[in-house]
Design an enzyme around this catalytic site. Structure first.
Site, PDB file in Angstrom:
ATOM      1  N   HIS A 140       0.783  -1.244   0.000  1.00 20.16           N
ATOM      2  CA  HIS A 140       0.000   0.000   0.000  1.00 20.16           C
ATOM      3  C   HIS A 140       0.825   1.311   0.000  1.00 20.16           C
ATOM      4  O   HIS A 140       1.300   1.729  -1.038  1.00 20.16           O
ATOM      5  CB  HIS A 140      -0.963   0.016   1.199  1.00 20.16           C
ATOM      6  CG  HIS A 140      -2.072  -0.989   1.103  1.00 20.16           C
ATOM      7  ND1 HIS A 140      -2.791  -1.238  -0.039  1.00 20.16           N
ATOM      8  CD2 HIS A 140      -2.611  -1.818   2.050  1.00 20.16           C
ATOM      9  CE1 HIS A 140      -3.715  -2.155   0.190  1.00 20.16           C
ATOM     10  NE2 HIS A 140      -3.621  -2.534   1.440  1.00 20.16           N
TER      11      HIS A 140
HETATM   12  C1  BDR Z   1      -4.876   2.180   2.926  1.00 16.72           C
HETATM   13  O1  BDR Z   1      -5.723   2.144   4.091  1.00 16.72           O
HETATM   14  C2  BDR Z   1      -4.937   2.090   5.260  1.00 16.72           C
HETATM   15  O2  BDR Z   1      -5.347   1.035   6.079  1.00 16.72           O
HETATM   16  C3  BDR Z   1      -3.517   1.881   4.828  1.00 16.72           C
HETATM   17  O3  BDR Z   1      -2.610   2.565   5.660  1.00 16.72           O
HETATM   18  C4  BDR Z   1      -3.479   2.423   3.418  1.00 16.72           C
HETATM   19  O4  BDR Z   1      -3.196   3.794   3.415  1.00 16.72           O
HETATM   20  C5  BDR Z   1      -5.071   0.914   2.145  1.00 16.72           C
HETATM   21  O5  BDR Z   1      -6.398   0.793   1.714  1.00 16.72           O
END
Ligand code: BDR
Ligand code: CA
Length: 334
Positions: A253
């Site tokens: 991510h």
């Molecule tokens: C995003 O949502 C958060 O949980 C993570 O840090 C990332 O930015 C992924 O969908």
């Protein structure tokens, strides 16, 4: 793995809700020789904004990096606030750390939005903003300074999805869904904008073993902390995705937003106008107009909606290698 940009160091403001993958991304940014982190602007999301600010101070302090940290918006702009996902990031956002070493750092007194505006005015056209949480700080900064799109060099957002199923609904990604009204403002503001969403972040799996290797190599509280946090985070993803459990890893991510910044050649892009659904079953969906010639009767898709670059494909193995090389280098203060 060269830096293809015509200047040696990219000044960055990091807007974040740390959060385990936010922590990974922070350490990547602090470690990378082509990135200068000017400030960490925090927001609610994975944790409350108070916890996000505490974590940003803690993570930067234990790494020996004295970067300004600000506290930003605590709730979404219009929708009711939600509950932080402790099952994903831990109650503390860092995988329920068993203990923390004492650190002596305090917040910059400005709000995150004010900090963004001040920095952009002081260095017009130079700063890249990398945003990896809900987008309330950016939308508030736009209200404080309507010329912000001209003052920032570029905005890179980890959030949204075009073809990949969502992670908080069949169509929505968490950062956008957490504050869809702010996100729609950001996608229609008119800056140079790149979206790094689930279409690519779900293709890059980082094994926990990599973070163990990094921790063993550095023998440092910062990389031990990251290793612990990633272990917790991987437990969540492993319980949902068998192919991730097989590797005992997690999705990259937020880290991918920074890898895009320094190695854009590892990504394939599509360009299109993006709007965010702000109500109903599709709440938080990032919808891209993919057929420019279509003249739709539905309002809201005209040429006044700016074009966003969207990462659609990624060279996953190369991203893993960039992460490893960057975090294994000697970047930590002793
Ligand atoms: C995003 O949502 C958060 O949980 C993570 O840090 C990332 O930015 C992924 O969908
Ligand atoms: Ca995040």
């Amino acid at each position: 793995m060269s830096n293809p940009r015509p200047y040696p160091v990219i000044p960055v403001i990091y807007d974040t809700d740390p959060g385990v993958d936010d922590a990974m991304a922070l350490y990547f940014a602090l470690a990378h020789p082509a990135i200068e982190v000017l400030g960490i602007t925090t927001t609610f999301g994975n944790v409350t904004v108070e916890q996000a600010a505490t974590n940003a101070l803690y993570l930067s302090a234990i790494a020996g990096k004295n970067v300004p940290v600000t506290k930003g918006v605590a709730t979404p702009w219009c929708r009711p606030p939600g509950v932080p996902p402790a099952h994903i990031h831990g109650v503390d956002g860092l995988g329920n750390l068993p203990q923390r070493v004492p650190v002596d750092r305090s917040l910059d007194p400005r709000s995150s939005a004010q900090f963004i505006v001040d920095m952009a005015r002081a260095r017009p056209g130079e700063i890249t903003l990398v945003a990896v949480g809900p987008l309330g700080n950016l939308s508030l900064a736009l209200k404080l300074e309507p010329n912000l799109p001209q003052l920032l060099r570029e905005v890179i957002v980890m959030g949204g999805t075009i073809l990949e199923p969502g992670n908080v609904s069949p169509v929505a990604e968490a950062n956008i869904w957490n504050d869809p009204h702010a996100a729609d403002q950001v996608f229609t503001a008119g800056w140079k904008l790149t979206m790094v969403g689930l279409d690519v972040t779900h293709r890059v799996i980082l094994p926990v073993a990599l973070f163990k290797k990094i921790a063993d190599h550095h023998q440092h509280v910062a990389t031990d902390t990251l290793h612990h946090a990633v272990g917790f985070y991987a437990g969540h993803y492993g319980s949902l995705y068998p192919h991730v459990a097989e590797i005992h890893g997690c999705f990259a991510h937020d880290l991918l937003a920074f890898i895009y910044l320094v190695n854009p050649e590892l990504f394939s892009l599509e360009r299109g106008r993006i709007r965010v659904a702000t109500q109903g079953l599709a709440l938080g969906q990032t919808i891209m107009k993919r057929k420019e010639l279509a003249d739709y009767p539905q309002a809201g898709w005209g040429k006044d909606v700016p074009v966003t670059q969207v990462c659609m494909e990624v060279q996953a193995e190369a991203c893993n290698a960039v992460c490893e090389k960057t975090l294994m280098a000697p970047w930590l203060a002793r």
